[in-house]
Write an enzyme that holds these catalytic residues in place. Structure first.
Site, PDB file in Angstrom:
ATOM      1  N   CYS A  84      -8.319  -4.012  -0.781  1.00 14.82           N
ATOM      2  CA  CYS A  84      -8.113  -2.562  -0.684  1.00 14.82           C
ATOM      3  C   CYS A  84      -6.916  -2.143  -1.535  1.00 14.82           C
ATOM      4  CB  CYS A  84      -7.981  -2.144   0.781  1.00 14.82           C
ATOM      5  SG  CYS A  84      -8.342  -0.393   1.061  1.00 14.82           S
ATOM      6  N   HIS A 119     -12.545  -5.018   4.004  1.00 17.04           N
ATOM      7  CA  HIS A 119     -11.647  -5.625   4.988  1.00 17.04           C
ATOM      8  C   HIS A 119     -12.446  -6.441   6.002  1.00 17.04           C
ATOM      9  CE1 HIS A 119      -7.812  -3.638   4.141  1.00 17.04           C
ATOM     10  NE2 HIS A 119      -8.473  -2.519   3.939  1.00 17.04           N
TER      11      HIS A 119
END
Length: 484
Positions: free
Chosen positions: A330, A427
């Site tokens: 991310c 994630h």
């Protein structure tokens, strides 16, 4: 009729989240339908919910403990710190926008109807709602307009159990002092207390319990010994991040100021053959690491500046020259690219900054946040995995042609030509056992860990721990039926 009870702390980090998770599992094992609830949370560690929003990671773990799916009603107000004086405000799972601390303090009471709306919806689906406070009600300077502690407890007519942390010392003063500073109506909400994190023979604190009971008039629900396996559960807060020594495969994680969604580290920390080293500011990245992992960030541009200020960009370049591996997740993925543009000033003044240049990609911040639960597979091994996406940026560039994951028909992530530097927006991918084993195998490490089963066993052990040391029958009796 649904009952509810609230766990508040005599200070921050007394173990409220862990206690609620353990109580959720304990009452679920007793045959009750349980739902966790936190009116207001402040955390950059978020989870994506089945209804397409986000909540604090701790409430997602508590939902798992209760055997139910995480829902935005479990944490209707989430503050995600972006700077020392401001945060992103998320209401009932969806981003509202940035708020300066002063503005939020002035306006927070206006969120109480939304908080109560979520609470009462949960109550229609559960036998018991376990409510977690935030910080401490002893912070009476924050009482005006409060929705996190006594303001909520009184509005919803929910009784409170106050928890003290004996590991810090001064637990008698924590508990007795909290009663002393509360105004009478707030103090009357507290119906009992418990002491958490005791090390040694709990009988040695019998005199302390007597003093607290005598001075407050509250019954004691128990003294809970230190739960040694707490580290096996996903951490809630950056304060809970700690290095975990293990096997010869060494993973280094720079500890950036706005690190976010670091639950990616939990499965790796549980691996017997892996050592996870959290590198604090001021220390160099270890030269012998097998992997440097750049975690997510709530303020990517600011964290990138901090990374450079610590000299970690130089350490990373040397690591890559030694043929070490780098993985950015991310915000960490965005940092690895050639540039990060924030034309609308979502993270501060509008700007474009140079990235680390380790991936040939560029990121542009956009106000539309992507929130998604995603099933994927690892293209090299075919291993299945699942995770979640939670980000503002859009990333494009030639190295995306070497995507190493696939979500449905969509390629995901980017790789350098050598394949040693990779990035992804996904994630939670290391929680998938087949993928984690395949990824570690690339570094010569083996894995036979069943991470999900480890978390479930730890929650069961925590529930048994609380059954032994807390009076759960009395806690149930002290809970109060909730009026619809």
């Amino acid at each position: 009729m649904t009952r509810a009870i609230m766990i508040q702390g005599a200070g921050s980090n007394v173990g409220k989240s862990m206690l609620v998770a353990g109580l959720a599992r304990a009452f679920t094992r007793r045959g009750r339908a349980v739902a966790p609830f936190k009116p207001q949370n402040m955390s950059n560690n978020a989870a994506v919910t089945v209804d397409g929003g986000e909540i604090g990671r701790a409430q997602a773990l508590q939902a798992m403990a209760a055997g139910c799916a995480p829902h935005t009603d479990m944490n209707p107000v989430l503050l995600k710190p972006e700077s020392e004086t401001g945060a992103q405000l998320v209401v009932q799972g969806h981003r509202v926008g940035p708020r300066a601390a002063r503005d939020y303090m002035r306006d927070k009471a206006g969120l109480l109807p939304r908080v109560l709306e979520s609470f009462h919806r949960l109550c229609r689906k559960a036998d018991l709602v376990l409510v977690e406070g935030a910080g401490s009600p002893a912070e009476i300077n924050l009482r005006d307009g409060d929705i996190a502690n006594m303001g909520f407890a009184r509005a919803a007519n929910v009784p409170v159990i106050l928890v003290g942390d004996i590991d810090r010392g001064g637990v008698i003063a924590q508990l007795v002092g909290t009663q002393a500073v509360l105004e009478a109506g707030d103090a009357a909400c507290i119906t009992g207390f418990a002491v958490n994190k005791f090390r040694g023979d709990v009988r040695l604190f019998d005199g302390g319990v007597t003093e607290i009971v005598t001075r407050t008039g509250w019954p004691c629900l128990g003294v809970v010994p230190w739960f040694a396996d707490a580290w096996r559960l996903p951490p809630e807060d950056v304060l809970d991040l700690a290095s975990t020594p293990g096997g010869p495969c060494r993973i280094a994680v720079p500890q950036l100021g706005r690190i976010a969604n670091f639950d990616d580290l939990g499965p790796l920390a549980n691996e017997p053959g892996v050592s996870v080293e959290i590198v604090p500011p001021g220390r160099p990245l270890p030269g012998d690491a097998d992997l440097v992992l750049l975690s997510g960030s709530k303020s990517t541009i600011a964290d990138l500046a901090a990374l450079r200020a610590n000299g970690w960009d130089i350490d990373l370049a040397a690591h890559v020259r030694r043929e070490g591996r780098v993985l950015g997740i991310c915000g960490g993925y965005q940092m690895l690219g050639r540039s990060i543009a924030d034309p609308e000033g979502l993270e501060g003044p509008p700007s474009t900054v140079e990235g680390l240049g380790m991936l040939d990609v560029e990121t542009v911040m956009r106000p539309e946040k992507r929130l998604a639960l995603s099933d994927a597979h690892h293209m090299a091994s075919g291993a299945p995995l699942s995770g979640y996406e939670i980000h503002l940026g859009q990333t494009h560039g030639p190295d995306r042609d070497r995507a190493w994951l696939r979500i449905g028909d969509r390629p995901e992530g980017a790789s350098s030509i050598s394949g040693r530097v990779r990035g992804t927006y996904l994630h939670g991918l290391f929680a998938s056992d087949p993928f984690r084993a395949a990824y570690l195998a690339e570094m010569g490490a083996s894995s036979d860990l069943c991470y999900g089963a480890t978390v479930e066993r730890t929650l069961d052990a925590l529930a048994a721990h609380l059954e032994t040391h807390l009076d759960l029958d009395r806690l149930w009796d002290l809970s109060r039926p909730v009026a619809g």
